[in-house]
Design a protein around this motif. Structure first.
Motif, PDB file in Angstrom:
ATOM      1  N   PHE A  77       0.840  -1.193   0.000  1.00  0.00           N
ATOM      2  CA  PHE A  77       0.000   0.000   0.000  1.00  0.00           C
ATOM      3  C   PHE A  77       0.877   1.246   0.000  1.00  0.00           C
ATOM      4  CE2 PHE A  77      -2.687  -3.268   1.882  1.00  0.00           C
ATOM      5  CZ  PHE A  77      -3.872  -3.094   1.179  1.00  0.00           C
ATOM      6  N   PHE A  78       0.514   2.201  -0.832  1.00  0.00           N
ATOM      7  CA  PHE A  78       1.310   3.408  -0.990  1.00  0.00           C
ATOM      8  C   PHE A  78       0.550   4.636  -0.526  1.00  0.00           C
ATOM      9  CE2 PHE A  78       3.222   0.469  -3.888  1.00  0.00           C
ATOM     10  CZ  PHE A  78       4.567   0.809  -3.922  1.00  0.00           C
ATOM     11  N   ARG A  79       1.264   5.496   0.187  1.00  0.00           N
ATOM     12  CA  ARG A  79       0.740   6.839   0.450  1.00  0.00           C
ATOM     13  C   ARG A  79       0.750   7.569  -0.890  1.00  0.00           C
ATOM     14  NH1 ARG A  79      -1.688  10.768   2.253  1.00  0.00           N
ATOM     15  NH2 ARG A  79      -0.831  12.426   3.523  1.00  0.00           N
ATOM     16  N   THR A  84       0.866   7.540  -7.870  1.00  0.00           N
ATOM     17  CA  THR A  84       2.029   6.661  -8.012  1.00  0.00           C
ATOM     18  C   THR A  84       1.774   5.658  -9.134  1.00  0.00           C
ATOM     19  OG1 THR A  84       2.417   6.833  -5.633  1.00  0.00           O
ATOM     20  CG2 THR A  84       3.599   5.112  -6.814  1.00  0.00           C
ATOM     21  N   GLY A  85       2.587   5.727 -10.194  1.00  0.00           N
ATOM     22  CA  GLY A  85       2.407   4.836 -11.326  1.00  0.00           C
ATOM     23  C   GLY A  85       2.796   3.409 -11.011  1.00  0.00           C
ATOM     24  N   LYS A  86       2.334   2.495 -11.863  1.00  0.00           N
ATOM     25  CA  LYS A  86       2.593   1.073 -11.645  1.00  0.00           C
ATOM     26  C   LYS A  86       4.093   0.778 -11.634  1.00  0.00           C
ATOM     27  CE  LYS A  86       1.479  -3.540 -13.384  1.00  0.00           C
ATOM     28  NZ  LYS A  86       0.747  -4.324 -14.403  1.00  0.00           N
ATOM     29  N   ILE A 219      -4.088  -4.733  -5.600  1.00  0.00           N
ATOM     30  CA  ILE A 219      -4.268  -3.315  -5.906  1.00  0.00           C
ATOM     31  C   ILE A 219      -4.466  -3.073  -7.397  1.00  0.00           C
ATOM     32  CG2 ILE A 219      -3.089  -1.073  -5.868  1.00  0.00           C
ATOM     33  CD1 ILE A 219      -1.894  -1.847  -3.212  1.00  0.00           C
ATOM     34  N   ASP A 220      -3.791  -3.866  -8.223  1.00  0.00           N
ATOM     35  CA  ASP A 220      -3.887  -3.660  -9.670  1.00  0.00           C
ATOM     36  C   ASP A 220      -5.285  -3.945 -10.219  1.00  0.00           C
ATOM     37  OD1 ASP A 220      -1.248  -2.869  -9.909  1.00  0.00           O
ATOM     38  OD2 ASP A 220      -0.520  -4.928 -10.157  1.00  0.00           O
ATOM     39  N   GLU A 226     -12.057   2.933  -6.506  1.00  0.00           N
ATOM     40  CA  GLU A 226     -11.687   2.088  -5.360  1.00  0.00           C
ATOM     41  C   GLU A 226     -10.344   2.517  -4.783  1.00  0.00           C
ATOM     42  OE1 GLU A 226     -13.871  -2.135  -6.469  1.00  0.00           O
ATOM     43  OE2 GLU A 226     -12.045  -1.558  -7.549  1.00  0.00           O
ATOM     44  N   PHE A 227      -9.432   2.922  -5.659  1.00  0.00           N
ATOM     45  CA  PHE A 227      -8.170   3.508  -5.205  1.00  0.00           C
ATOM     46  C   PHE A 227      -8.456   4.669  -4.254  1.00  0.00           C
ATOM     47  CE2 PHE A 227      -5.131   2.194  -8.807  1.00  0.00           C
ATOM     48  CZ  PHE A 227      -4.349   1.438  -7.950  1.00  0.00           C
ATOM     49  N   LYS A 228      -9.292   5.581  -4.737  1.00  0.00           N
ATOM     50  CA  LYS A 228      -9.598   6.783  -3.951  1.00  0.00           C
ATOM     51  C   LYS A 228     -10.241   6.419  -2.615  1.00  0.00           C
ATOM     52  CE  LYS A 228     -10.216  10.039  -7.805  1.00  0.00           C
ATOM     53  NZ  LYS A 228     -11.176  10.937  -8.512  1.00  0.00           N
TER      54      LYS A 228
END
Length: 393
Positions: A77-79, A84-86, A219-220, A226-228
């Motif tokens: 998981f990224f802040r 942030t690109g793949k 995540i992909d 859903e990201f948001k």
């Protein structure tokens, strides 16, 4: 016995350094199809090609002939996940895995705190606010400010590191790992932001992912919406954890519309002014119109990038892993060379010394073993000793 080239390690190292197949092929002067063959064990690099690979990717030769111990890894998981690109995310997956492997090795010698995270898997909460309160209760934090969340998480068994990340859209990232049946949660913080207060929120955000979200979530497969959603949930958790509703409301309600007052609150609550203004708005302490006005003022003052007090409080760095290595080396339990050898031979992870020093926050050269000489190599000739004795006599 002749060892076999491990093509998957080439792919791992290439992604770790952020290179595409085309970019690596250009460095080696071969086709991208040949790089693909190397990575899929359909061909073996020549000696010259291997030397170029080690120089370009900055891994020792052994790295490409070994396989690390088994590590079961969850999602990372990224802040600032949306920005942030793949490719940038993939660069970090093995970085946090390698950090966890080093932690597992250090635990052979050093007692670290066990991972202590409240379990909400069988509990349903309608609000993130309540989950944050439960974490505070479980950790006996009361309703007081958290003065150093990096230290707090290290005391709760989290693996935490701070690195200079080339991509500035990445503030922090974390993921769950399992090594030899033991669970770890590792968090890497970008150390280029240089703000103690922003780091506080970054760490709380990563804790939010650990507490709120399935560690094996793909995540992909998530949509942008859903990201948001998961980002917003982690942000809401961080705000609720760092600024508990009742006690923060008591403070902010005294002068809720005065930005200079938030400067005073920043000293107490150890959270950025921007985060406190957002929290005050969501708790109803300020109206939407006042919130929008304060946001415009923050922008005009240039506080998006640098707030008041950011220069006077040092960024808190993780200490537990660094302390463990220093404890071992300073007390002669292990040398730097022996440390690197064990990591390679027992854990299947050959790295350059500089790479490990960076991962653990050690000073450059700390793991370099100094050679000491205990005996004289030269001695005085017999005839000179005899002549000296005669002159004295």
């Amino acid at each position: 016995m002749q060892r076999q080239f491990n093509g998957s390690r080439l792919r791992e190292g290439r992604i770790y350094r952020g290179l595409t197949i085309t970019e690596l092929a250009k460095e080696l002067g071969v086709s991208k199809q040949m790089i693909s063959k190397y990575e899929n064990d359909k061909a073996v690099p020549s000696l010259d090609a291997l030397l170029t690979i080690t120089n370009v990717l900055k891994f020792p030769k052994d790295y490409f002939y070994e396989k690390s111990i088994e590590v079961k890894t969850g999602s990372t998981f990224f802040r600032s996940l949306i920005s942030t690109g793949k490719k940038e995310r993939e660069m970090q997956y093995d970085r946090v895995k390698y950090l966890t492997i080093i932690r597992a090795m250090l635990e052979e010698y050093v007692d670290f705190p066990e991972l202590d995270v409240p379990d909400f898997s069988e509990t349903t909460y309608d609000a993130v606010e309540e989950v944050a309160n439960q974490v505070r209760n479980a950790w006996e934090l009361g309703d007081k400010p958290i003065k150093d969340i990096v230290y707090l998480l290290e005391t709760k068994g989290f693996v935490v590191s701070s690195l200079l990340l080339e991509n500035r859209s990445i503030d922090a990232f974390g993921s769950q790992h399992e090594v030899a049946g033991k669970q770890y949660y590792s968090i890497v913080l970008g150390n280029d932001k240089k703000s103690f207060y922003r780091r506080q929120f970054d760490v709380a955000h990563e804790l939010g992912h650990r507490v709120l979200h399935d560690p094996n979530l793909n995540i992909d497969d998530l949509s942008k919406e859903e990201f948001k959603q998961i980002e917003q949930e982690a942000n809401d958790f961080a705000a609720a954890l760092l600024l508990p509703k009742e006690s923060f409301l008591r403070d902010v309600s005294i002068h809720p519309n005065d930005l200079m007052y938030y400067k005073l609150l920043k000293k107490k609550w150890c959270v950025s002014i921007g985060a406190m203004v957002m929290r005050a708005y969501k708790l109803g302490a300020i109206s939407e119109g006042t919130y929008q006005y304060m946001q415009r003022t923050i922008s005009l003052k240039g506080w998006r990038t640098k707030e008041p007090l950011d220069d006077i409080k040092d960024v808190r760095e993780p200490v537990s892993m660094k302390q463990a290595v220093e404890l071992l080396i300073e007390n002669d339990y292990i040398t730097g060379d022996a440390f690197m050898h064990k990591l390679s031979k027992h854990y299947g992870l050959s790295l350059l010394r500089e790479e490990v020093e960076e991962l653990l926050g050690l000073e450059e050269g700390y793991l370099k073993t100094e050679v000491s000489y205990t005996g004289n190599i030269v001695s005085i000739k017999d005839k000179l000793e005899s002549k000296s004795r005669d002159s004295i006599g």
